[in-house]
Design a protein around this motif. Structure first.
Motif, mmCIF file in Angstrom:
data_model
loop_
_atom_site.group_PDB
_atom_site.id
_atom_site.type_symbol
_atom_site.label_atom_id
_atom_site.label_comp_id
_atom_site.label_asym_id
_atom_site.label_seq_id
_atom_site.Cartn_x
_atom_site.Cartn_y
_atom_site.Cartn_z
ATOM 1 N N LEU A 25 -143.215 -29.294 89.127
ATOM 2 C CA LEU A 25 -144.300 -29.752 89.993
ATOM 3 C C LEU A 25 -145.132 -28.566 90.472
ATOM 4 O O LEU A 25 -146.359 -28.567 90.386
ATOM 5 C CB LEU A 25 -143.700 -30.486 91.196
ATOM 6 C CG LEU A 25 -144.697 -30.999 92.222
ATOM 7 C CD1 LEU A 25 -145.123 -32.391 91.848
ATOM 8 C CD2 LEU A 25 -144.125 -30.980 93.612
ATOM 9 N N LEU B 175 -149.275 -27.212 89.498
ATOM 10 C CA LEU B 175 -150.365 -27.180 90.472
ATOM 11 C C LEU B 175 -151.570 -26.348 90.030
ATOM 12 O O LEU B 175 -152.708 -26.783 90.192
ATOM 13 C CB LEU B 175 -149.847 -26.690 91.832
ATOM 14 C CG LEU B 175 -148.976 -27.697 92.567
ATOM 15 C CD1 LEU B 175 -148.528 -27.137 93.901
ATOM 16 C CD2 LEU B 175 -149.708 -29.002 92.786
ATOM 17 N N THR C 245 -154.847 -27.735 87.540
ATOM 18 C CA THR C 245 -155.974 -28.632 87.786
ATOM 19 C C THR C 245 -157.322 -27.989 87.468
ATOM 20 O O THR C 245 -158.257 -28.683 87.083
ATOM 21 C CB THR C 245 -155.972 -29.100 89.247
ATOM 22 O OG1 THR C 245 -155.530 -28.025 90.042
ATOM 23 C CG2 THR C 245 -155.077 -30.284 89.430
ATOM 24 N N VAL D 166 -145.371 -26.872 98.736
ATOM 25 C CA VAL D 166 -146.362 -27.559 97.906
ATOM 26 C C VAL D 166 -147.763 -27.420 98.490
ATOM 27 O O VAL D 166 -148.753 -27.380 97.767
ATOM 28 C CB VAL D 166 -145.973 -29.045 97.743
ATOM 29 C CG1 VAL D 166 -147.066 -29.805 97.046
ATOM 30 C CG2 VAL D 166 -144.680 -29.166 96.960
ATOM 31 N N VAL D 167 -147.841 -27.309 99.823
ATOM 32 C CA VAL D 167 -149.162 -27.254 100.445
ATOM 33 C C VAL D 167 -149.824 -25.886 100.252
ATOM 34 O O VAL D 167 -151.035 -25.783 100.101
ATOM 35 C CB VAL D 167 -149.060 -27.616 101.938
ATOM 36 C CG1 VAL D 167 -150.380 -27.380 102.631
ATOM 37 C CG2 VAL D 167 -148.659 -29.070 102.075
ATOM 38 N N ALA E 237 -152.058 -25.512 97.363
ATOM 39 C CA ALA E 237 -153.203 -26.419 97.504
ATOM 40 C C ALA E 237 -154.302 -25.773 98.341
ATOM 41 O O ALA E 237 -155.476 -26.138 98.238
ATOM 42 C CB ALA E 237 -152.755 -27.730 98.137
ATOM 43 N N GLU F 207 -156.435 -24.129 95.918
ATOM 44 C CA GLU F 207 -157.148 -25.080 95.078
ATOM 45 C C GLU F 207 -158.411 -25.606 95.752
ATOM 46 O O GLU F 207 -159.359 -26.011 95.077
ATOM 47 C CB GLU F 207 -156.237 -26.246 94.707
ATOM 48 C CG GLU F 207 -156.889 -27.132 93.658
ATOM 49 C CD GLU F 207 -155.928 -28.144 93.100
ATOM 50 O OE1 GLU F 207 -154.883 -27.731 92.610
ATOM 51 O OE2 GLU F 207 -156.225 -29.334 93.185
#
Lengths: 661, 157
Positions: free
Chosen positions: B50, B54, B57, B131-132, B135, B138
């Motif tokens: 996972l 990331l 994308t 996970v954040v 992001a 991103e």
């Protein structure tokens, strides 16, 4: 808001009922037991030392058995169901009886023996295998070397020599040494395996010559006798025996597994027992009594009281409110619809006990934002259906159920998002035969409110507006929080002034679109906002110039709010991306329109493409949505850092404990 | 074919190629760390995968912009538009935000992902935070995508 109220409790009781009392508490599963702590009235009480049976060692034994035996479990269930196996329901009392009746010590011994034997066999096999590899080179040597070794007069040497040297070696040794036989046993491309037999007294001389020719010597390292060919045969026989024995052991182990499936229950029993022992280590005792300290939710207090009254006589229980320096555990308590969104809050961090739970408000925003990010009816429906089936069919519980329910809601939200932008697996409805064009018209043209590919601005404005709403909500929540804590003045100066200022800016930016009278109001608001901020933000400074200075500097925070709000444009971008990628795959699938295999290719491309897009878009919707909550929303008001409420209870891995009735 | 369309092609190619390269480097960086972690604990495969995915994308955003360009200039319809040089430049410039930001953010997101993989290897309970973090990087790829889409939308053909 929705943080469960908890109370501290102390239970005092006679030492003789310690075990039963803890057992009842554990069965009840609503109290968290904590350490008494040093600076209390109990500082001279002792720790309880006789924690008793060696649960950890027992647990390790059972763990070992399960580790060994679980390989022989018959895999009946396939796919997802094996990930979430349904747990057998048992009664705690039967579990206790079972732990007394089942002789798991015996099973452990059997398992240990078999495991040792398996290891031993493995070791032996490796050894034999190594010898086999070595001997293969000498297979053609027709000589029982063990008999030569015992001889008084002759000795033998084995070695590898490079081919070019072989002739020279033979001629030189024949010249220098009497009575020597050199025989080539095997040759390959560059080297020869040679056996040399000579008189014992000449051995050293021979070795010297061999050294000159760089012969790599080889010595047997095993205890077999016979010619190499015979030995090899023996070895393969032994190996066969080993593998047969292993098969037998595997059958035996499988039988043990089938006869003793109860061992999983023993594991659970021991885990429960271990938790109890850990709880005991938190207690303190005097000569005849002991004390338990812990936390309990307010609503569970009557149940605890009833249970204790029912079962015991010699005890005393006291409840008290949490004190200021207590680390109060936090349990969230929300409406059933909001509950799944606790996952998002928990991923960030639990709130402090004295703060508010952001989940109810977060849930609304999270739901809406996810829909805009996923924004496809097809994907939303697939996600919702899969999650719904998963919850219904697999009998999930606890955290997994919460997460899947959240995803189920998210799927539904995605359907709404898809309807408003008119995306149904991208533009798949365009490929319908002309006869269905009315359906297409109804679903896409009639229902949808936005058409982001042709005119992106309206949806972009919607995203930004939602952002403004959420940022405002955050500021207002902080204001409410300040008021609740009796800091009304701070609230007005820090939050209300910002709200006025921000509203002023927004209205000034929009003044062309609104009535002129509002334009004046906008400027007035803007100026009031600036004035209050400049005069109040530096209020901690005593120096008047510094105070004004830091007040003016604080206006710079506007950039923060500006970037926060712009960050919500991702809602639009991610939603658009989902639709366009889906459209792209539809187009690719249509291009695969060739004779005979075309239809399969089309279906394949559609399937793989849309699954891929669902995964990628779903993942980024989940993450970016969460990020908006954490970075843009929580920073405005949220104080995290609570510790979670972990009640002392019956925690099991393989079984599900049910109460007697 | 006119000269303008050549520039439009260059734009689409840059968007797809540069953003894709950024993602490839990023996913590669995260993957190397991930395999290292899995030698210790192969059970982390799902989470590692996972986090490795990331930084992927940006490549998709690039492809998306490239696809939008190709649709816009009528490649899929079979009849390419007659573009002037000016229009060609406009389309090329519209592709640059995602091409540039996609390339660099892909790499840095990969590094952040690698860090996050390290985090979950030691503290599996902090998966949410792990996970954040990537992001956050991103965000700028998303903003660049937005910029590219808006610019492209403004080109009058």
């Amino acid at each position: 808001m929705a943080i469960s109220k908890v109370k501290k409790f102390h239970i005092f009781a006679h030492l003789s009922i310690k075990e039963q009392l803890l057992k009842e508490l554990q069965k009840l599963g609503c109290a968290e037991i904590i350490h008494i702590g040093g600076k209390t009235a109990f500082h001279d009480w002792e720790n309880i030392d006789d924690i008793g049976n060696n649960t950890n060692a027992e647990l390790n034994k059972v763990k070992f058995c399960i580790g060994l035996l679980s390989d022989y479990e018959e895999k009946e269930k396939k796919g997802l169901e094996s990930l979430f196996p349904s747990k057998e329901e048992v009664n705690y009392e039967t579990l206790i009886e079972l732990s007394k009746s089942l002789d798991y010590e015996k099973i452990y011994k059997q398992c240990k023996d078999y495991d040792n034997e398996l290891n031993h066999l493995k070791l032996q096999e490796n050894k034999l295998f190594a010898i086999q590899e070595e001997l293969k080179d000498w297979e053609e040597l027709d000589l029982d070397l063990s008999t030569v070794e015992q001889s008084k007069y002759i000795s033998y040497l084995l070695g590898t020599i490079s081919k070019g040297n072989l002739d020279n070696l033979i001629s030189e040794s024949n010249e220098k040494i009497k009575k020597i036989v050199i025989e080539q046993v095997k040759e390959d491309k560059n080297t020869s395996k040679i056996a040399i037999i000579c008189l014992k007294e000449n051995t050293e001389k021979v070795q010297k010559i061999l050294q000159q020719y760089h012969v790599e010597m080889y010595k047997y390292s095993h205890s077999f006798s016979g010619t190499p060919a015979q030995i090899l045969e023996k070895i393969s026989e032994n190996m066969k025996e080993i593998s047969e024995r292993r098969k037998q052991i595997q059958i035996d182990l499988k039988n043990i597994y089938n006869e003793n499936k109860e061992i999983y229950k023993i594991y659970d029993y021991l885990i429960i027992d271990k938790e109890k022992e850990e709880a005991i280590s938190l207690l303190k005792r005097s000569k005849k009594t002991f004390v338990i300290k812990g936390w309990i939710k307010k609503k569970d207090i009557p149940e605890l009281k009833d249970k204790l009254k029912e079962n015991f006589k010699a005890y005393e229980i006291q409840f008290s409110e949490p004190e200021e320096d207590d680390r109060v555990p936090v349990a969230l308590e929300n409406h059933k619809l909001v509950q799944p969104f606790e996952v998002i809050t928990e991923l960030y961090s639990l709130p402090n006990y004295s703060e508010m739970d952001p989940t109810p408000i977060l849930s609304l925003f999270y739901f809406i934002f996810f829909g805009l990010c996923l924004s496809d009816v097809g994907y939303g429906a697939v996600l919702a259906i899969l999650c719904y089936l998963a919850i219904k069919k697999l009998g999930m519980e606890g955290g997994a159920k919460k997460l899947f329910t959240l995803l189920y809601y998210c799927g539904i939200s995605g359907i709404f998002g898809g309807i408003i932008v008119g995306s149904w697996f991208g533009d798949i409805l365009n490929y319908l035969p002309p006869a269905f064009s009315s359906i297409r018209y109804l679903l896409v043209d009639k229902l949808s409110l936005f058409n982001p590919t042709d005119n992106p601005l309206p949806l972009l404005i919607l995203s930004i507006s939602l952002g403004i709403i959420q940022v405002y909500t955050g500021i207002i929540l902080k204001f409410i929080d300040n008021v609740n804590k009796g800091k009304l003045i701070d609230g007005i100066m820090d939050q209300i002034s910002w709200l006025i200022f921000l509203t002023g800016i927004i209205m000034v930016l929009l003044q062309n679109m609104i009535a002129p009278i509002f334009g004046k109001i906008a400027w007035i608001l803007l100026i009031i906002g600036i004035l209050t901020l400049v005069t109040t933000q530096g209020r901690t400074n005593k120096n008047i110039i510094l105070r004004i200075g830091s007040g003016i500097l604080s206006l710079y925070d506007i950039t923060g709010y500006f970037s926060d709000v712009l960050s919500y444009s991702r809602l639009f971008a991610l939603g658009l991306a989902t639709g366009i990628i889906a459209t792209m795959f539809n187009m690719l699938a249509e291009m695969a329109n060739m004779p005979y295999i075309g239809i399969f290719l089309t279906i394949l491309i559609l399937f793989i493409g849309h699954v891929f897009n669902l995964l990628i878009s779903g993942l980024s919707a989940f993450i970016h949505d969460a990020r908006l909550q954490y970075v843009e929303f929580f920073t405005k008001f949220y104080k995290a850092g609570g510790i979670s409420f972990k009640p002392f209870g019956l925690k099991t891995t393989y079984t599900k404990i049910i109460s007697k009735n | 074919m006119t000269d303008g369309i050549v520039l439009a092609y260059l734009g689409a190619a840059l968007a797809i190629g540069l953003a894709g390269s950024g993602s490839a480097i990023g996913v590669g960086i995260a993957g190397t760390t991930g395999t290292g972690i899995m030698t210790e604990d192969p059970g982390k495969f799902g989470l590692v995968l996972l986090l490795q995915a990331l930084p992927g994308t940006q490549g998709i955003y690039g492809l998306l912009v490239g696809f939008l360009v190709l649709t816009r200039i009528g490649i899929f319809a079979g009849v390419p538009e007659q573009l002037t040089i000016d229009q060609g430049w406009q389309i090329l410039y519209s592709c640059l935000p995602i091409a540039i930001a996609g390339f660099f953010s892909g790499i840095y997101q990969g590094k952040t992902s690698a860090g996050s993989i390290g985090l979950i290897s030691r503290r599996p309970e902090e998966t949410g935070k792990a996970v954040v973090m990537p992001a956050m990087v991103e965000t700028y790829a998303v903003l660049a995508l937005l910029g590219s889409i808006l610019l492209l939308n403004g080109v009058v053909i």
